[in-house]
Structures are given as C-alpha cells and as structure tokens.
Design a protein around this motif. Structure first.
Motif, PDB file in Angstrom:
ATOM      1  N   LEU A 226       0.379  -1.545   0.072  1.00  0.00           N
ATOM      2  CA  LEU A 226      -0.031   0.415  -0.036  1.00  0.00           C
ATOM      3  C   LEU A 226       0.672   1.134   0.343  1.00  0.00           C
ATOM      4  O   LEU A 226       0.433   2.369  -0.759  1.00  0.00           O
ATOM      5  CB  LEU A 226      -0.988  -0.603   1.444  1.00  0.00           C
ATOM      6  N   VAL A 227       1.872   1.274   1.049  1.00  0.00           N
ATOM      7  CA  VAL A 227       2.882   2.407   0.789  1.00  0.00           C
ATOM      8  C   VAL A 227       4.454   2.066   1.359  1.00  0.00           C
ATOM      9  O   VAL A 227       4.537   1.182   1.763  1.00  0.00           O
ATOM     10  CB  VAL A 227       2.470   3.100   2.052  1.00  0.00           C
ATOM     11  N   THR A 228       4.722   2.623   0.711  1.00  0.00           N
ATOM     12  CA  THR A 228       6.569   1.854   0.619  1.00  0.00           C
ATOM     13  C   THR A 228       6.870   3.537   0.804  1.00  0.00           C
ATOM     14  O   THR A 228       6.886   4.211   0.069  1.00  0.00           O
ATOM     15  CB  THR A 228       7.235   1.412  -1.021  1.00  0.00           C
ATOM     16  N   VAL A 229       7.527   3.715   1.640  1.00  0.00           N
ATOM     17  CA  VAL A 229       8.635   4.742   1.854  1.00  0.00           C
ATOM     18  C   VAL A 229      10.176   4.483   1.496  1.00  0.00           C
ATOM     19  O   VAL A 229      10.677   3.612   2.338  1.00  0.00           O
ATOM     20  CB  VAL A 229       8.623   5.481   4.015  1.00  0.00           C
ATOM     21  N   SER A 230      10.683   5.665   0.655  1.00  0.00           N
ATOM     22  CA  SER A 230      11.695   5.809  -0.070  1.00  0.00           C
ATOM     23  C   SER A 230      13.053   6.194   0.927  1.00  0.00           C
ATOM     24  O   SER A 230      12.479   6.736   2.082  1.00  0.00           O
ATOM     25  CB  SER A 230      11.782   6.303  -1.104  1.00  0.00           C
ATOM     26  N   PRO A 231      14.561   5.568   1.068  1.00  0.00           N
ATOM     27  CA  PRO A 231      14.935   5.495   1.895  1.00  0.00           C
ATOM     28  C   PRO A 231      15.524   7.238   2.184  1.00  0.00           C
ATOM     29  O   PRO A 231      15.980   7.804   3.171  1.00  0.00           O
ATOM     30  CB  PRO A 231      16.414   4.804   1.189  1.00  0.00           C
ATOM     31  N   GLN A 232      15.454   7.590   0.735  1.00  0.00           N
ATOM     32  CA  GLN A 232      15.586   9.246   0.718  1.00  0.00           C
ATOM     33  C   GLN A 232      14.277   9.854   1.453  1.00  0.00           C
ATOM     34  O   GLN A 232      14.656  11.351   2.588  1.00  0.00           O
ATOM     35  CB  GLN A 232      15.541   9.987  -0.379  1.00  0.00           C
ATOM     36  N   ARG A 233      12.943   9.507   1.395  1.00  0.00           N
ATOM     37  CA  ARG A 233      13.109  10.530   2.614  1.00  0.00           C
ATOM     38  C   ARG A 233      12.354  10.466   3.507  1.00  0.00           C
ATOM     39  O   ARG A 233      12.225  11.242   4.484  1.00  0.00           O
ATOM     40  CB  ARG A 233      11.091   9.895   1.609  1.00  0.00           C
ATOM     41  N   LEU A 234      13.053   8.726   4.177  1.00  0.00           N
ATOM     42  CA  LEU A 234      12.904   8.585   5.450  1.00  0.00           C
ATOM     43  C   LEU A 234      14.040   9.556   6.373  1.00  0.00           C
ATOM     44  O   LEU A 234      13.678   9.938   7.085  1.00  0.00           O
ATOM     45  CB  LEU A 234      13.243   7.245   5.284  1.00  0.00           C
ATOM     46  N   VAL A 235      15.308   9.659   5.728  1.00  0.00           N
ATOM     47  CA  VAL A 235      16.270  10.181   6.115  1.00  0.00           C
ATOM     48  C   VAL A 235      16.112  11.875   5.762  1.00  0.00           C
ATOM     49  O   VAL A 235      16.103  11.874   7.399  1.00  0.00           O
ATOM     50  CB  VAL A 235      17.272  10.335   5.338  1.00  0.00           C
ATOM     51  N   LEU A 236      15.621  12.282   5.681  1.00  0.00           N
ATOM     52  CA  LEU A 236      14.813  13.551   5.020  1.00  0.00           C
ATOM     53  C   LEU A 236      13.981  13.859   5.926  1.00  0.00           C
ATOM     54  O   LEU A 236      14.293  15.114   7.547  1.00  0.00           O
ATOM     55  CB  LEU A 236      14.620  14.591   4.196  1.00  0.00           C
ATOM     56  N   SER A 237      13.317  13.167   6.276  1.00  0.00           N
ATOM     57  CA  SER A 237      11.893  13.810   7.483  1.00  0.00           C
ATOM     58  C   SER A 237      12.611  13.615   8.902  1.00  0.00           C
ATOM     59  O   SER A 237      12.378  13.963   9.823  1.00  0.00           O
ATOM     60  CB  SER A 237      11.356  12.571   7.252  1.00  0.00           C
ATOM     61  N   ARG A 368      -0.455  12.988   2.451  1.00  0.00           N
ATOM     62  CA  ARG A 368      -1.575  13.242   2.618  1.00  0.00           C
ATOM     63  C   ARG A 368      -2.407  12.013   2.536  1.00  0.00           C
ATOM     64  O   ARG A 368      -3.116  11.184   2.616  1.00  0.00           O
ATOM     65  CB  ARG A 368      -2.369  14.130   2.769  1.00  0.00           C
ATOM     66  N   ALA A 369      -1.972  11.816   1.089  1.00  0.00           N
ATOM     67  CA  ALA A 369      -2.812  10.877   0.828  1.00  0.00           C
ATOM     68  C   ALA A 369      -2.356   9.261   1.033  1.00  0.00           C
ATOM     69  O   ALA A 369      -3.240   8.289   1.011  1.00  0.00           O
ATOM     70  CB  ALA A 369      -2.306  11.072  -1.581  1.00  0.00           C
ATOM     71  N   GLU A 370      -1.204   9.250   1.281  1.00  0.00           N
ATOM     72  CA  GLU A 370      -0.805   8.152   1.845  1.00  0.00           C
ATOM     73  C   GLU A 370      -1.518   7.503   3.176  1.00  0.00           C
ATOM     74  O   GLU A 370      -2.191   6.182   3.721  1.00  0.00           O
ATOM     75  CB  GLU A 370       0.763   7.112   2.086  1.00  0.00           C
ATOM     76  N   VAL A 371      -1.069   8.754   3.953  1.00  0.00           N
ATOM     77  CA  VAL A 371      -1.429   8.409   5.109  1.00  0.00           C
ATOM     78  C   VAL A 371      -3.566   8.022   5.196  1.00  0.00           C
ATOM     79  O   VAL A 371      -4.005   7.409   5.889  1.00  0.00           O
ATOM     80  CB  VAL A 371      -2.147   9.608   5.874  1.00  0.00           C
ATOM     81  N   ASP A 372      -3.899   8.552   3.990  1.00  0.00           N
ATOM     82  CA  ASP A 372      -5.946   8.402   4.272  1.00  0.00           C
ATOM     83  C   ASP A 372      -5.932   6.451   3.121  1.00  0.00           C
ATOM     84  O   ASP A 372      -6.828   6.160   3.906  1.00  0.00           O
ATOM     85  CB  ASP A 372      -5.908   9.703   2.527  1.00  0.00           C
ATOM     86  N   LEU A 373      -5.099   6.644   2.409  1.00  0.00           N
ATOM     87  CA  LEU A 373      -4.792   5.672   2.012  1.00  0.00           C
ATOM     88  C   LEU A 373      -4.829   4.430   3.477  1.00  0.00           C
ATOM     89  O   LEU A 373      -5.723   3.333   3.938  1.00  0.00           O
ATOM     90  CB  LEU A 373      -3.777   5.256   1.437  1.00  0.00           C
ATOM     91  N   ALA A 374      -3.831   4.291   4.147  1.00  0.00           N
ATOM     92  CA  ALA A 374      -3.886   3.636   5.436  1.00  0.00           C
ATOM     93  C   ALA A 374      -4.565   4.044   6.498  1.00  0.00           C
ATOM     94  O   ALA A 374      -5.537   2.438   6.777  1.00  0.00           O
ATOM     95  CB  ALA A 374      -2.412   4.254   6.101  1.00  0.00           C
ATOM     96  N   LEU A 375      -5.725   4.800   6.627  1.00  0.00           N
ATOM     97  CA  LEU A 375      -6.249   4.746   7.621  1.00  0.00           C
ATOM     98  C   LEU A 375      -7.913   4.375   6.852  1.00  0.00           C
ATOM     99  O   LEU A 375      -8.710   3.982   7.753  1.00  0.00           O
ATOM    100  CB  LEU A 375      -7.218   6.614   7.752  1.00  0.00           C
ATOM    101  N   ASP A 376      -7.805   4.773   6.052  1.00  0.00           N
ATOM    102  CA  ASP A 376      -9.119   3.926   5.014  1.00  0.00           C
ATOM    103  C   ASP A 376      -9.220   2.887   5.434  1.00  0.00           C
ATOM    104  O   ASP A 376     -10.492   1.673   5.128  1.00  0.00           O
ATOM    105  CB  ASP A 376      -9.221   3.637   3.497  1.00  0.00           C
TER     106      ASP A 376
END
Lengths: 812, 163
Positions: A226-237, A368-376
């Motif tokens: 459903l959602v994959t977190v890329s390493p770049q985004r993980l490190v940046l966040s 937000r879109a991924e959060v909505d997907l998971a919350l759904d």
C-alpha cells in the motif's frame, strides 16, 4: 546440572492432556528425533499424546552469537578513550579474551538447554508453549485472545534463514516467543494463527497458508504493497524531525562552546552519552524503519521494515484501539505525517520503539494521500475530514497559553477526534467501541474559568485522546454522549461478532453427512435460507437443512407427506419428491428426487433477451398450475411449519399469522426507514378484509431460483418447481402471480425490471377477467406486493437487496 | 457540588464516616512523625533546636491544612451504579469524575490494609485495559465492598465485550 527426572503433575499445568515432555519420551533425543512419528504412538482408546516440536536446532548458536555481539559492543565502549587517562594495553586483552570466551560458551550451554527444553504445539485445538529446564512453565493460549503475531529476524538469525515468531496475547500477559524457526515454518504458523485469531476454522497444514515469502522483503506472494517509504524520504524526514534537531543541536552547541574556550577534551566524557543517544535515535528512526512497507495481505495489514534486523509485523485492524497522526513543524512544507496506532501489548509509549521489537508505527513518514489510504484500511468508512471540529473557547488562553488556538474536538457516528499542538500538530482518533472509560478532570484554575478536560482512556500506547479546555457544559455533554456512543458501538460490535460466530456453526457436522452420502462441497447445487442442496447422482439430491433452522426434522417430515400427497397428480410440472429423511451428526437431511434442467435464475443470467420472454411466460403458467395441486387441509391454512397444518377462519387471519413473526423482527427497521408504516399496514388490512376469493394451494415463494428450466420443443420452458417450504399455504392464488412477476425484479440480469413489468401486463391481460381477479387484478397484485413487502421485511440483516425491495413495495 | 460532576438523575453513594476518622488519624500521625525524625536528629545531635522547631511548625501547618480539608474531601467522594456504567467522583482542589462502562472492566479488586481493617474499611478498585482509568473507591464498609465487587463482577460478565 541434574535433569528433572521425576514426573511432577503440577508442572504440566492445568488443561494439558499429556505428561511433561521429558517423561513422555524416556529415550534420548539422539535415538528418537522429536518430530518422528514414533513419538506419538496411536493406541486405540488411549488418550492421544500430542506431538510436540522443538525450535530449529541452530537456535543455541544464534543466541550464543547474540551474546558475543553484546559483549563486543560493551567492550568496545570501554575502548573509547574517556579522558580519565588510564590507557588500554595488551595485558588486559590476555584476561578479557578468555573471559569473553567463557561467557560465550556459558551462553551457548544455557542456550542449548533452553532450546532442548522448549517445546511447542500449534495445531487445530490449541497453542501451547513449554519452556524451562528447572522451572518449567506451560502456557496455553486460546486462539481468540491472540492480539497479533510477528516475525522478527535479528541479523544473525537472518544469515541462517531463521526467524523468531512473537505472539502477543493481550493485556497483562507476556509475549510468547518462539526462537528460532525456519522462515517458511514461521511464516506458515503466522498465517495459521492469524486465521484462527480472526475466528476462521483452519488447519496448520492448510496448503493455502504456505505462501512463499521473499527473503528480503518478507512479503508473501499474496501481499499488495500500500505504502512504501523510500530511503531518501526517510532520511530527509528524520533530519527535519524535532527529535533529531534537538539532540543534534545540543551536541553541536556543546562542541562550539567548548571549542571556543578550548576545553573540548574535558567535555568529552559528557559528550559521549550525548553522541550515543543521538546514534540510538538514528537507529530507531532510520535503521529500524528502513525499507518500511505497509502492505495488505489476505489476513490483514502487515508492516515490514529494518535494515539489519528484519521485522515483519501483522497489524490486527480490529484490535486497533486508537490512531494518532502527528506532523512536526518542519514537516509541514513537505506535507508529511507520521501515523501511530494503539495495540494492546505493544506497550511502547511515544515511539520508544527499539530496533527489533514490535512497533506502534503504522507509517513513519507519509504524504496525506498515503495517510488517507492507510486510514481507510484501519478505519474503513470513516471520513475524518467530514468530522465537524469544535474549537475550545478563547478563555482557554489563560491556562493553555502555548497552544490554546489549536485545541479542537469533534465526533461522528464512528469515532471521536481530538487535535492539539503547534510545534507538532497531533490528531488522535478513537473508535467509539474502544473507549475504556471517560473522565472529566478540572484543576483549580480551570474551575475559576469554568473549563474542564475530558479524557477518553485507551490502553497504553501513543494515542492519548483528551478534549482539552472545554466549557463545562460542553465537557459534561461530551462525556455523557461519549458513554452512550461507546455503549451503542459495543453492542453493535457484539452483534456483529455473534453473527460471525454463527457461520462456523452452520457447517457443524456437514463434512460427516456429506462423506456419509459420498458427496462433497464441490457438488453444491444451490443454497437457500433454509437448506443447501448437493448432487448425489443423476436422479437424486441431498438436501441439508441449515443448523439454525428452527425445526428442520418437522419441516422435512411435513414436506415429505405433502409431496407424497401430490405424487399421483399431474399438473404438467415436476414437483419435488422426498425419498428419505433422517438425522446425522446433529443435522437434518433429506434425499429428494433431482429436477431435470437447471435453475431459471442461472439460465436467465446467461440467456439472450429474445429467449427470455417465452421462458418467463412458462413461469407464469407454472404459477397457475401450482394452484391445481390438492391441499391436504380444506379452507385457509398453513401447511408447513411448527404448528402446521393450522387452519384459519379467513384470509386476513391467515395473512396476519404469516406476517406476525417477520414484522415483529423488522419493526424497528421499518419504523426507522418508513415513517408512515402504520398507515401502510392499516391499508393492507383493509384490502385483505375486502378480498373475495376461493383458497387454492400457494407455493409462496415462486422466484427464478426455485424454478427449473429445460429445453422443450419450442425452446427453453419452466418444467419444474422446487423448494416448497413454510411459505407454502392454502391461500390466495394471486400471491403466486406476484411471486412469478414481482420477484423477477430481484434478479441481477440487465432488463430484469422491464421483464417484470412486461410479465405483469401479460398476467393482467390473461387473468384480468378470471374469478381470481375479483374485478381488478392490478389492485390485488399491488396488495400482495405490499404483503410480501412486510413478509420479507426481516431481511435487513442478511439480504439488504431484498430489504430495499420490500421498502419499495411498501412506499408505492 | 455543581452540575459538571453530578451523576445523571441519580444520587451519590457516600463513603463510610469511619473513613473520615481514618483520614484524621493518618493526618495527625504521618506528617508529625516524618518531620520529627530529622527534627530530633538535628536537635539532639547538632543542637540546632531552632531548625527543629521550624520543622515542627511546618508539620503543624501541614496537619492543620489537611485537617481542614478532610471533611470536604470525605464529602467529595461519591459513586453510583447505573445500568451500564459506574460513576466515581472525588477531589476538592483537583476534581474528577470517572465513568467506567461495566463491559470494559477487566478486574475488580478489594483491598484492606491493617489500619483500614481496624476502622472496618475496605477499598474497591476497578481495572480496565487502560492504565489511565483511575477508578478506586476507598473507605467502604467491608460488606458494601464485597457487595460492590460481586455486583460489578456480575455486571461485567453480563456486559462483557472483547477488546
């Protein structure tokens, strides 16, 4: 050490039906491998000795290795120059190396013993884990109490392709850990346990469960990311997170200040813990969350993550106690959020998730879109943006001067939502059914300002639902109404659970009956609300009455007598014939003559529009033909059912006797959906009282699934009518005309409604002048549509489509 | 007591008057004993009697303050059993009202220490899956505590629902 030889019944624990394992197998394990068939001799009449298993034999080595790593880590910390001056020299090494070797050896021996005395059973009946050489413990867990099942692979175990199975049992109980199993085994057992935890009957050797899993992602073939977190985004966040900025900022500040005054060397001892702390934050936030994937599997949501230690965790959606969405200040430009959930047993508060343990993190960083997907997936059907949020009053600024403008709360039919925070915006969501208790709290300052907080308590975890600084009247109203909402939600949940629990009971004894008759589920011909029909051979079928049926034996007997009564009568139509009835394994069965052809319903779905109408005309003929069948009782009467045959003095009496049960069950639904239901009911009563007609036999449920169609000389025609039932009465023949026409609207094919309207017109043309019409056939067709609208109105729970049809009849 | 903390349409059940006496005893004993130890040490060993005196003064102040609140604290406690939930209220300065649905109770505990027993008192506490649920009723007569425990257990079973 001495082996515990004497069998001590106290050690087996209650509920275990076999002696302690070392007693069950006196032979040394080298002679009899633990999982050989000899370990469980099957002696007829003797109590069954369960086969127990040990974890994988490589387990002690891996645990020894982990101890070695732990020693190395502590030791290396000693090697860091700490400014105290005592240097490190080679003579230390001469003492430390043998010492470390001894510790590792000891750990290996302990590991071996612990492995040797660890046994587990996971089968169709139970989940049991036995551990301990000296202090034995036996834990048996009922499947309903399982909260979640996780697979964890520390780096060492990963090298050997092994994994730990971690089973959360619920509040107040420790986690069960099975260390270590082969990956395939661990994955198969997890699928099985999750299936059982959801209340499904399954067997551990079910081939469906053996889903191949890839070694790197731990996603089974059936999982969908459903959602994959890329390493770049993980490190940046991570770099933008408050947590990191604070730790790194302090470290930097200390370095600069000490550098300016040239005293860095003296500050080093103080800096080391700071650096270690920083590194551990990096470990928790980056290494542990590396490759984070939230996926959907046939058995619920699943989280896989980890760089060195691999964790694959199931997220039991129905056991989620609350959801928290957080957004630190610096994540706002990126539109990122972090989502945590409360799950009983994952007792980690505020993200204290170490690298390998189960975590409350649902998404470490997501758009937000991924959060909505998971919350759904987590809260299906809940629309958080549609919840009306109410702010706290302005006077709250005297108490909550730092965030009073962010305080909000709101609720809808499913959840309670609270928001607070400015540095980190936090939104907590609580499904009403999960409310543990409700508190109103008020401090002295709040009292002067007429403010109060409302707490909705949840199990230990990151979610903390507090509606802060409300006006006292609002607080009171919120607390009281929340209790009501929680109660209603709990009742609804319990009802849903009870409905789900009746499904396995339905199948009770079915396998046995089917095996006795030499048939199987593959040969299911059809299923109705009362029974299921299985093919036996060309001429016979097995009818298996449903387990929830009120009086199946009586019904089967009455039908058998009725069919026998008709056996000499030819109405140009096949009617059923029961050859034999009986009871087996608690289920009532009947062997019926098999109809030729196939069901009209199945044929209609495939037939072309040109073929359909001739066949439907023959359905109308069949409905009329049924009225020529003789009734065993004269006058108005019910023919099948608990008190049948039961005679009635008039048509309204019979109709009301038929309607009493369904209407009593559907009254709340009808009153809610149809405000003028009382007027509709009175009109039906008046119509029935005005009806003049001679009673004939009425099938009561002439619908395409109950009719059989075969190929005649002029095309497909209806040649048989089955499924006589408690709906069958000696009553008004117009009821069956309505069945043949109006019930077509319930068929799923395109043009069904047009066919129904057309067939109604045909019926009016053909029978409009007959005595049955009593002057105005259209009127009586309408009356019986409303009759059926009431008669089938108790279907809201199991057939919403039928219920909607009923409402349409009652509204017209 | 204002409307915020009142139970809907019911009257509060109050604690046993013996609880007041128990609180008076502990108030009169605890602070003086705690403060007397350092006071005596300072006075006897170091001859700092003026420090001891000020310590005793503080102790007296604490006792006085707490003593004055005992009556109100005792009166602030209340509980009521409704059809679906149990309400408990307490607190004079920091006030709270907690409502625990019977279906959410996991454990009902009755405890009675030696001092409580001497006063014929017992404490009932309820546990839910949430550690934040703070539902404890102190100062009940033992027979009322036992009745409450049995009643709550019974109701808990009747309303029980899964997590």
């Amino acid at each position: 050490m001495s082996t515990p030889a004497a069998p001590d019944p106290r050690l087996s624990g209650p509920g275990t039906d076999h002696p302690a394992p070392d007693v069950a197998e006196p032979a040394p394990p080298s002679d009899v491998p633990p999982d050989s068939p000899e370990a469980a001799p099957v002696v007829p009449g003797a109590p069954v000795v369960k086969q127990t298993e040990r974890p994988h034999p490589l387990t002690p080595f891996i645990r020894g290795w982990l101890v070695l790593v732990a020693i190395a880590v502590t030791w290396s910390r000693e090697l860091v120059p700490d400014g105290s001056g005592d240097g490190f020299d080679a003579s230390d090494l001469a003492i430390l190396v043998p010492l470390a070797g001894a510790v590792v050896l000891l750990a290996g021996v302990v590991g071996f013993l612990s492995w040797y005395f660890t046994r587990f059973v996971i089968d169709a009946d139970e989940l049991r884990l036995e551990t301990g050489a000296v202090f034995k413990s036996s834990k048996r867990v009922s499947f309903e109490r399982l909260q979640s099942v996780d697979i964890i692979q520390p780096f060492a175990a990963r090298i050997f392709g092994l994994a730990e199975l971690r089973i959360e049992v619920g509040a107040g109980d420790s986690t069960l850990r099975l260390r270590y199993l082969s990956r395939a085994k661990a994955s198969q057992l997890r699928e099985y346990l999750l299936a059982r935890a959801q209340g499904r009957r399954s067997r551990p050797d079910d081939p469906d469960l053996a889903l191949p899993a890839s070694a790197f992602t731990d996603r089974s073939a059936a999982d969908r990311a459903l959602v994959t977190v890329s390493p770049q985004r993980l490190v940046l966040s991570f770099l933008a997170s408050t947590e990191w900025l604070v730790t790194a900022g302090i470290t930097l500040a200390v370095l600069i200040v000490t550098g300016v005054f040239d005293v860095t060397a003296y500050a080093l001892p103080g800096l080391i813990p700071l650096v270690v702390g920083t590194v551990s934050v990096v470990g928790r936030r980056v290494f542990a969350m590396f490759n984070f994937t939230l996926s959907e599997s046939p058995r619920g949501l699943r989280v896989t993550r980890g760089l060195t230690n691999l964790t694959s965790q199931s997220v039991p959606v129905d056991r989620i106690q609350g959801v928290r969405t957080a957004q630190p200040l610096l994540w706002r430009p990126f539109g990122w959020y972090r989502v945590d959930v409360d799950i009983v047993g994952y007792a980690s508060s505020d993200g204290q998730n170490n690298e390998s343990a189960a975590t409350s993190v649902l998404l470490p960083v997501a758009t937000r879109a991924e959060v909505d997907l998971a919350l759904d997936r987590v809260l299906p059907g809940v629309r958080l943006d549609a919840v009306e949020m109410r702010p706290s009053p302005r006077r709250a600024r005297w108490v909550a001067w730092f965030d009073f403008w962010t305080l909000r709360h709101g609720w809808d039919a499913r959840v309670l939502v609270t928001e607070h925070g400015w540095l980190t915006r936090v939104q907590d969501v609580l499904p009403h059914a999960k409310t543990q208790s409700v508190r109103i709290e008020q401090g002295p300052l709040q009292r002067r300002l007429r403010l109060a907080d409302v707490h909705c308590d949840t199990p230990r975890g990151p979610v903390n639902v507090v509606a802060q600084q409300l006006d006292v009247a609002v607080a009171r109203e919120l607390a009281m109404s929340q209790l009501d909402r929680a109660r209603e939600a709990r009742v609804a949940d319990r009802e849903a659970l009870a409905r789900a629990a009746t499904i396995p009971d339905e199948r009770f004894g079915e396998d046995e009956v089917l095996a006795q008759f030499g048939t199987s589920r593959d040969r299911l011909l059809g299923a109705g609300s009362e029974s299921e029909v299985f093919a036996l051979d060309e001429h016979r079928v097995l009818r298996l009455y449903r387990g929830r049926h009120e009086a199946p034996q009586q019904t089967a007997g009455q039908l058998q007598a009725l069919y026998r009564h008709w056996s000499g009568v030819d109405i140009g139509l096949e009617v059923p014939l029961t050859l034999q009835t009986g009871e087996l394994a608690g289920r009532t069965w009947a062997v019926d003559r098999r109809f030729s052809g196939r069901t009209l319903s199945g044929w209609l779905a495939e037939a072309g529009p040109a073929e359909r109408r001739p066949a439907l005309l023959s359905l109308l003929d069949a409905a009329v033909a049924v009225s020529r069948l003789p009734s065993p009782v004269p006058g108005w009467a019910r023919l099948v059912g608990t008190d049948a045959p039961q005679a009635y003095g008039s048509l309204p009496e019979l109709a009301n006797a038929m309607l009493a049960g369904p209407v009593a069950r559907s009254r709340p639904h009808l009153q809610a959906d149809l405000p003028d239901v009382a007027a509709v009911w009175d009109r039906l009563q008046a119509d029935l009282a005005a009806r003049r007609v001679t009673p004939t036999l009425v099938h009561g449920d002439i619908c395409p699934p109950n009719a059989f169609v075969s190929l005649g000389p002029a095309g497909p025609v209806v040649t048989g009518l089955g499924d006589f039932s408690p709906h069958t009465v000696h009553g008004d023949p117009v009821a069956d005309l309505v069945g043949a026409t109006a019930f077509l609207e319930l068929e799923g094919y395109d043009g069904a409604a047009e066919d129904a309207a057309w067939l109604t017109d045909v019926a009016v043309q053909r029978y409009g002048a007959s005595p049955v019409a009593d002057g105005d056939l259209r009127r009586w067709l309408g009356v019986y549509r409303r009759f059926y609208g009431f008669y089938f109105s108790d279907s809201a729970g199991f057939d919403p489509g039928l219920y909607a049809w009923c409402l349409r009849q009652l509204r017209s | 007591m204002d409307d915020l903390f009142a139970p809907p349409a019911y009257a509060w059940q109050r604690l046993s008057p013996a609880y007041r006496s128990l609180r008076r005893l502990t108030t009169a004993l605890v602070a003086p004993i705690l403060f007397s130890i350092p006071a005596l040490v300072l006075g006897l060993v170091f001859e700092l009697w003026w420090v001891s005196l000020s310590l005793w003064a503080v102790a007296a102040l604490i006792v006085g303050l707490r003593w004055s609140l005992i009556e109100r604290t005792w009166r602030s406690w209340g509980y009521v059993e409704r059809e679906d939930d149990l309400y408990i209220t307490h607190g004079v300065v920091f006030r709270s009202l907690v409502a625990v649905p019977y279906g959410r109770m996991q454990l009902v505990e009755v405890a009675s220490g030696p001092l409580e027993r001497a006063f014929g008192l017992a404490t009932v506490s309820l546990k839910t899956a949430s550690p934040e649920t703070n539902a404890t009723i102190p100062g009940l007569p033992p027979e009322e505590a036992a009745r409450l425990r049995d009643r709550l257990t019974e109701l808990g079973e009747a309303h029980a629902s899964g997590l």
